[in-house]
Design a protein around this motif. Structure first.
Motif, mmCIF file in Angstrom:
data_model
loop_
_atom_site.group_PDB
_atom_site.id
_atom_site.type_symbol
_atom_site.label_atom_id
_atom_site.label_comp_id
_atom_site.label_asym_id
_atom_site.label_seq_id
_atom_site.Cartn_x
_atom_site.Cartn_y
_atom_site.Cartn_z
ATOM 1 N N LYS A 110 0.821 -1.218 0.000
ATOM 2 C CA LYS A 110 0.000 0.000 0.000
ATOM 3 C C LYS A 110 0.851 1.262 0.000
ATOM 4 N N LYS A 111 2.007 1.231 0.666
ATOM 5 C CA LYS A 111 2.889 2.402 0.674
ATOM 6 C C LYS A 111 3.532 2.637 -0.691
ATOM 7 N N LEU A 112 3.479 1.607 -1.538
ATOM 8 C CA LEU A 112 3.942 1.754 -2.923
ATOM 9 C C LEU A 112 2.764 1.959 -3.869
ATOM 10 N N ASN A 113 1.582 2.212 -3.294
ATOM 11 C CA ASN A 113 0.363 2.451 -4.069
ATOM 12 C C ASN A 113 -0.045 1.268 -4.947
ATOM 13 N N ILE A 114 0.193 0.074 -4.444
ATOM 14 C CA ILE A 114 -0.212 -1.144 -5.145
ATOM 15 C C ILE A 114 -1.448 -1.701 -4.443
ATOM 16 N N PRO A 115 -2.513 -2.020 -5.179
ATOM 17 C CA PRO A 115 -3.721 -2.570 -4.553
ATOM 18 C C PRO A 115 -3.436 -3.888 -3.825
ATOM 19 N N VAL A 116 -4.166 -4.102 -2.732
ATOM 20 C CA VAL A 116 -4.034 -5.320 -1.932
ATOM 21 C C VAL A 116 -5.391 -6.003 -1.822
ATOM 22 N N VAL A 117 -5.418 -7.313 -2.047
ATOM 23 C CA VAL A 117 -6.628 -8.101 -1.799
ATOM 24 C C VAL A 117 -6.317 -9.098 -0.697
ATOM 25 N N HIS A 118 -7.263 -9.245 0.218
ATOM 26 C CA HIS A 118 -7.055 -10.084 1.406
ATOM 27 C C HIS A 118 -7.983 -11.290 1.352
ATOM 28 N N VAL A 119 -7.398 -12.457 1.167
ATOM 29 C CA VAL A 119 -8.152 -13.706 1.207
ATOM 30 C C VAL A 119 -8.293 -14.130 2.661
ATOM 31 N N GLU A 120 -9.516 -14.356 3.085
ATOM 32 C CA GLU A 120 -9.883 -14.650 4.474
ATOM 33 C C GLU A 120 -9.995 -13.359 5.274
ATOM 34 N N GLY A 121 -10.473 -12.306 4.627
ATOM 35 C CA GLY A 121 -10.686 -11.037 5.305
ATOM 36 C C GLY A 121 -11.885 -11.098 6.236
ATOM 37 N N GLY A 122 -11.906 -10.186 7.211
ATOM 38 C CA GLY A 122 -13.069 -10.023 8.071
ATOM 39 C C GLY A 122 -13.169 -10.953 9.259
ATOM 40 N N ILE A 123 -12.231 -11.883 9.398
ATOM 41 C CA ILE A 123 -12.270 -12.803 10.537
ATOM 42 C C ILE A 123 -11.838 -12.061 11.801
ATOM 43 N N ARG A 124 -12.523 -12.302 12.896
ATOM 44 C CA ARG A 124 -12.201 -11.636 14.161
ATOM 45 C C ARG A 124 -12.414 -12.581 15.343
ATOM 46 N N SER A 125 -11.494 -12.520 16.307
ATOM 47 C CA SER A 125 -11.668 -13.250 17.565
ATOM 48 C C SER A 125 -12.080 -12.317 18.694
ATOM 49 N N GLY A 126 -11.780 -11.010 18.555
ATOM 50 C CA GLY A 126 -12.027 -10.057 19.616
ATOM 51 C C GLY A 126 -10.970 -10.073 20.701
ATOM 52 N N ASP A 127 -9.906 -10.861 20.489
ATOM 53 C CA ASP A 127 -8.847 -11.014 21.489
ATOM 54 C C ASP A 127 -7.592 -10.294 21.028
ATOM 55 N N MET A 128 -7.371 -9.105 21.552
ATOM 56 C CA MET A 128 -6.231 -8.295 21.131
ATOM 57 C C MET A 128 -4.906 -8.768 21.713
ATOM 58 N N SER A 129 -4.938 -9.798 22.558
ATOM 59 C CA SER A 129 -3.678 -10.361 23.051
ATOM 60 C C SER A 129 -3.055 -11.308 22.031
ATOM 61 N N MET A 130 -3.819 -11.646 20.994
ATOM 62 C CA MET A 130 -3.318 -12.534 19.941
ATOM 63 C C MET A 130 -2.659 -11.711 18.843
ATOM 64 N N PRO A 131 -1.421 -11.992 18.489
ATOM 65 C CA PRO A 131 -0.780 -11.271 17.374
ATOM 66 C C PRO A 131 -1.601 -11.361 16.089
ATOM 67 N N GLU A 132 -2.254 -12.511 15.887
ATOM 68 C CA GLU A 132 -3.032 -12.690 14.660
ATOM 69 C C GLU A 132 -4.188 -11.699 14.559
#
Length: 362
Positions: A110-132
């Motif tokens: 994104k900092k090089l202005n290249i589009p990014v697509v995310h496969v498996e986007g939108g997944i959430r655990s709600g646990d901010m202690s997880m790096p993932e």
């Protein structure tokens, strides 16, 4: 159209394999892809076997960014990936999952202005202690398009302000890989007391999260509860060398505990497919057990894959060993819920992804 596909850790390879296959078999005249391996997992068992087993071509580039702290690894990936993109221009960068490589390469592109697509986007655990979870949130905050595995993931993205025209519900590419390889699974020939394990007469255990394996007293109590509670069935534990060392230090040794080195994809899933049940703290394994209709206990307080609980064969039990016994008894008795297949987990997610990519960027 040129695509740069990023993979860095073991789960990534399962997710990119069907996408590469779809490009090669159906769209090779329209899409050129470049495969970049960040080197986040650099052990052969953690990455090398996957290229051979799943028919993934050798990477066009390996950034060699394995090892180090979270910050060191992220920085190393970003520096290497920036050089890669500058030397090899692309139309779009495709990232999968929620590992450090996913986040680091998304930021770099994104900092090089290249589009990014995310496969498996939108997944959430709600646990901010997880790096993932941090990786997911950061990646989704800057991606241009999202390929999702569930309606809940769609809702998570929309709740964060993403417009519906950028969200594409396609299914689960990990399940594409599983279904494509069911006839190729390999018997690992694991022995218990000199005899072969009998189908549906053993339980598979996987543990890797720091909360479960790094606290020695907690690990010992958990292992005592699991192995004793599973008796008389053998418990097969493919164990990471670091965890094996902790087990040795604690003197953990049971007659019905069978520890083995980490297994390849085809061998591990043979083990899972024929198990009486699985006990794990992994998210991805709960998806596979749901499709295979194998009972699954998750030793976590939250999950980013609630569809495996609501529709599948997974039960979210938590990290308190005291809660385990009734679930273990239910698993041993065969009185487990049967589960249904989540929508679009049909082995065709990758085809939908590649078709949509051509519509957007072709």
């Amino acid at each position: 159209m040129k695509i740069t596909i990023v993979a860095g850790a073991r789960p990534n390879f399962m997710k990119i394999a069907p996408i590469i296959k779809a490009i090669n078999t159906e769209y090779s005249d329209k899409i050129q892809f470049r495969l970049v391996h960040t080197g986040q997992h650099y052990d052969r068992k953690m990455s090398g076997d996957f290229f051979e087993e799943l028919g993934i071509p050798m990477p066009d580039s390996n950034l060699g960014a394995g090892g180090g702290t979270q910050a060191e690894q992220t920085a190393s990936i970003m520096v290497g990936f920036e050089k890669e993109l500058l030397a090899n221009p692309t139309s779009v960068v495709l990232v999968v999952g929620d590992v450090t490589s996913t986040m680091a390469c998304s930021i770099t592109a994104k900092k090089l202005n290249i589009p990014v697509v995310h496969v498996e986007g939108g997944i959430r655990s709600g646990d901010m202690s997880m790096p993932e979870e941090i990786n997911r949130i950061v990646t989704d905050s800057i991606s241009d398009h999202f390929f999702t595995t569930s309606e809940l993931a769609n809702q998570n993205l929309q709740a964060s302000g993403i417009s519906a025209d950028r969200i594409h519900f396609v299914g689960n590419t990990m399940i594409d890989t599983l279904l494509a390889n069911l006839e190729r699974l390999q018997d690992p020939n694991i022995l218990h007391e000199g005899k072969e394990l009998k189908p549906h007469k053993y339980i598979v255990l996987t543990l890797h999260r720091p909360a479960n394996v790094d606290e020695e007293e907690k690990l010992k109590l958990m292992m005592d509860t699991i192995v004793n509670g599973c008796s008389p069935f053998p418990v097969v534990f493919p164990v990471h060398p670091r965890t094996a060392q902790i087990l040795d230090q604690l003197g953990i040794n049971y007659e019905n505990l069978v520890t083995v080195e980490p297994l390849s994809y085809l061998k591990f899933n043979f083990l899972v497919k024929n198990a009486l049940g699985v006990i794990t703290d992994s998210g991805g394994i709960t998806e596979e057990t749901t499709i295979l209709k194998v009972p699954c206990i998750t030793l976590r307080d939250n999950t980013e894959r609630p569809e495996t609980v609501e529709l599948g064969t997974n039960e979210l039990v938590g990290t308190d060993p005291a809660k385990l016994p009734p679930f273990l008894e239910k698993m041993k008795s065969g009185n487990w819920k049967h589960g249904d297949t989540p929508p679009l987990w049909d082995g065709k997610a990758a085809q939908r992804i590649v078709k949509k990519l051509l519509e957007i960027y072709g």
